[in-house]
Design an enzyme around this catalytic site. Structure first.
Site, PDB file in Angstrom:
ATOM      1  N   PRO A  89       0.819  -1.222   0.000  1.00 21.23           N
ATOM      2  CA  PRO A  89       0.000   0.000   0.000  1.00 21.23           C
ATOM      3  C   PRO A  89       0.848   1.265   0.000  1.00 21.23           C
ATOM      4  O   PRO A  89       0.343   2.368  -0.209  1.00 21.23           O
ATOM      5  CB  PRO A  89      -0.833  -0.116   1.289  1.00 21.23           C
ATOM      6  CG  PRO A  89      -0.227  -1.199   2.098  1.00 21.23           C
ATOM      7  CD  PRO A  89       0.594  -2.053   1.186  1.00 21.23           C
ATOM      8  N   GLU A 116       2.431  -7.477   8.573  1.00 17.94           N
ATOM      9  CA  GLU A 116       2.484  -6.016   8.704  1.00 17.94           C
ATOM     10  C   GLU A 116       3.397  -5.370   7.674  1.00 17.94           C
ATOM     11  O   GLU A 116       3.556  -4.161   7.662  1.00 17.94           O
ATOM     12  CB  GLU A 116       2.928  -5.629  10.118  1.00 17.94           C
ATOM     13  CG  GLU A 116       1.994  -6.126  11.197  1.00 17.94           C
ATOM     14  CD  GLU A 116       0.548  -5.736  10.944  1.00 17.94           C
ATOM     15  OE1 GLU A 116       0.270  -4.543  10.738  1.00 17.94           O
ATOM     16  OE2 GLU A 116      -0.309  -6.640  10.939  1.00 17.94           O
ATOM     17  N   ARG A 154      -4.065  -8.053 -20.898  1.00 14.64           N
ATOM     18  CA  ARG A 154      -4.964  -7.485 -21.909  1.00 14.64           C
ATOM     19  C   ARG A 154      -4.177  -6.757 -22.993  1.00 14.64           C
ATOM     20  O   ARG A 154      -4.660  -6.559 -24.093  1.00 14.64           O
ATOM     21  CB  ARG A 154      -5.957  -6.501 -21.273  1.00 14.64           C
ATOM     22  CG  ARG A 154      -6.933  -7.136 -20.316  1.00 14.64           C
ATOM     23  CD  ARG A 154      -7.849  -6.091 -19.691  1.00 14.64           C
ATOM     24  NE  ARG A 154      -8.643  -5.382 -20.676  1.00 14.64           N
ATOM     25  CZ  ARG A 154      -9.715  -5.873 -21.275  1.00 14.64           C
ATOM     26  NH1 ARG A 154     -10.127  -7.096 -20.992  1.00 14.64           N
ATOM     27  NH2 ARG A 154     -10.373  -5.169 -22.164  1.00 14.64           N
ATOM     28  N   ASP A 169     -10.920   0.320 -24.282  1.00 16.86           N
ATOM     29  CA  ASP A 169     -11.124   0.301 -22.838  1.00 16.86           C
ATOM     30  C   ASP A 169     -11.042   1.715 -22.265  1.00 16.86           C
ATOM     31  O   ASP A 169     -10.292   2.539 -22.770  1.00 16.86           O
ATOM     32  CB  ASP A 169     -10.026  -0.517 -22.137  1.00 16.86           C
ATOM     33  CG  ASP A 169     -10.182  -2.009 -22.361  1.00 16.86           C
ATOM     34  OD1 ASP A 169     -11.209  -2.415 -22.929  1.00 16.86           O
ATOM     35  OD2 ASP A 169      -9.275  -2.749 -21.963  1.00 16.86           O
TER      36      ASP A 169
HETATM   37  N1  ADE Z   1      -0.803  -5.147   0.079  1.00 15.34           N
HETATM   38  C1  ADE Z   1      -1.660  -4.738   1.031  1.00 15.34           C
HETATM   39  N2  ADE Z   1      -2.449  -3.757   0.586  1.00 15.34           N
HETATM   40  C2  ADE Z   1      -2.084  -3.514  -0.701  1.00 15.34           C
HETATM   41  C3  ADE Z   1      -2.519  -2.604  -1.688  1.00 15.34           C
HETATM   42  N3  ADE Z   1      -3.492  -1.730  -1.467  1.00 15.34           N
HETATM   43  N4  ADE Z   1      -1.915  -2.651  -2.889  1.00 15.34           N
HETATM   44  C4  ADE Z   1      -0.904  -3.528  -3.126  1.00 15.34           C
HETATM   45  N5  ADE Z   1      -0.461  -4.391  -2.230  1.00 15.34           N
HETATM   46  C5  ADE Z   1      -1.033  -4.402  -1.016  1.00 15.34           C
END
Ligand code: ADE
Length: 240
Positions: A89, A116, A154, A169
């Site tokens: 993330p 984590e 794709r 697309d």
């Molecule tokens: N791992 C945990 N959350 C994630 C996300 N939003 N994008 C990519 N990998 C992740």
């Protein structure tokens, strides 16, 4: 195009790999997906791949040694070392230009985390490109890795039939607007009718209706797409 997925949960991918478009691409030899279990590179007899964070705090952290050694070993399996992507993330947010850039690589390694997060030294040693699929936290990178494979294939020549070319697309090629509304049979359902123009057979009018529908939808739902970059000029615009 070859993908190597490095994960603690390779089984998660089995159902996905057997589904139609991807399965067809794999069977046709256009795409190859190899799964690697990071646990196979664990050094101790308990196959430990995660540990508590130094400094305290909740959760477990993916260990540096098995992860780095797994990536290095997988890289050596092919003359082309491949482009390493870490799913996190904290990475740059995936969008269609990023997918288009990824599709230029012949080989992509997708490193999925759990718990984590990753021991920071994994980043420092491997220098991966870090990618997030959105501002929310998943339980691991596996679903994000599938999203990347799904979007990238794709764009691999031959994966989509001519009929469903990715050029049309949303977000792709010239199109930065949302896709127009689509209808199929029946012509009427619960009083809702297919717009007359789509039944007219007049391709010019249909194209114009779709363009306008596309523009309206983008305006209503994703006005930010207009702000990001002005729609590119078409041949028609240039002629005027
Ligand atoms: N791992 C945990 N959350 C994630 C996300 N939003 N994008 C990519 N990998 C992740």
């Amino acid at each position: 195009m070859r993908f190597d997925v490095l994960t603690l949960f390779p089984d998660i991918f089995q159902g996905y790999l057997g589904q139609s478009l991807l399965k067809r691409a794999i069977d046709a030899g256009l795409v190859e997906v190899r799964l690697h279990d990071i646990r196979d590179w664990a050094r101790d007899k308990h196959s430990t791949v995660d540990d508590r964070p130094f400094g305290g705090g909740p959760g477990m952290v993916l260990k540096v040694e098995p992860t780095v050694e797994c990536v290095e070993a997988v890289r050596r399996q092919d003359a082309e070392p491949g482009h390493l992507v870490m799913l996190t993330p904290q990475g740059r947010r995936l969008d269609q230009p990023c997918v288009e850039r990824l599709a230029e690589h012949r080989r992509i390694l997708l490193l999925c985390g759990r718990y984590e997060g990753f021991d920071e030294r994994i980043r420092l040693i491997l220098r991966p490109e870090e990618i997030s699929i959105g501002d929310f936290v998943l339980n691991g990178g596996e679903v994000a890795a599938m999203a990347i494979i799904d979007a990238v294939i794709r764009l691999v020549p031959g994966v989509l039939g001519d009929e469903d070319s990715s050029e049309e697309d949303s977000f792709s090629g010239r199109r930065r607007w949302l896709e127009f509304a689509q209808y199929t049979r029946p012509r009427e359902y619960r009083g809702l009718e297919v717009p007359e123009v789509l039944l007219s057979g007049n391709h010019q009018q249909i194209a114009r209706w779709r363009e306008e529908n596309s523009r309206q939808r983008t305006l209503q739902r994703r006005v930010d797409l207009f702000d990001q970059r002005p729609p590119e000029r078409t041949d028609e615009d240039r002629a005027n």
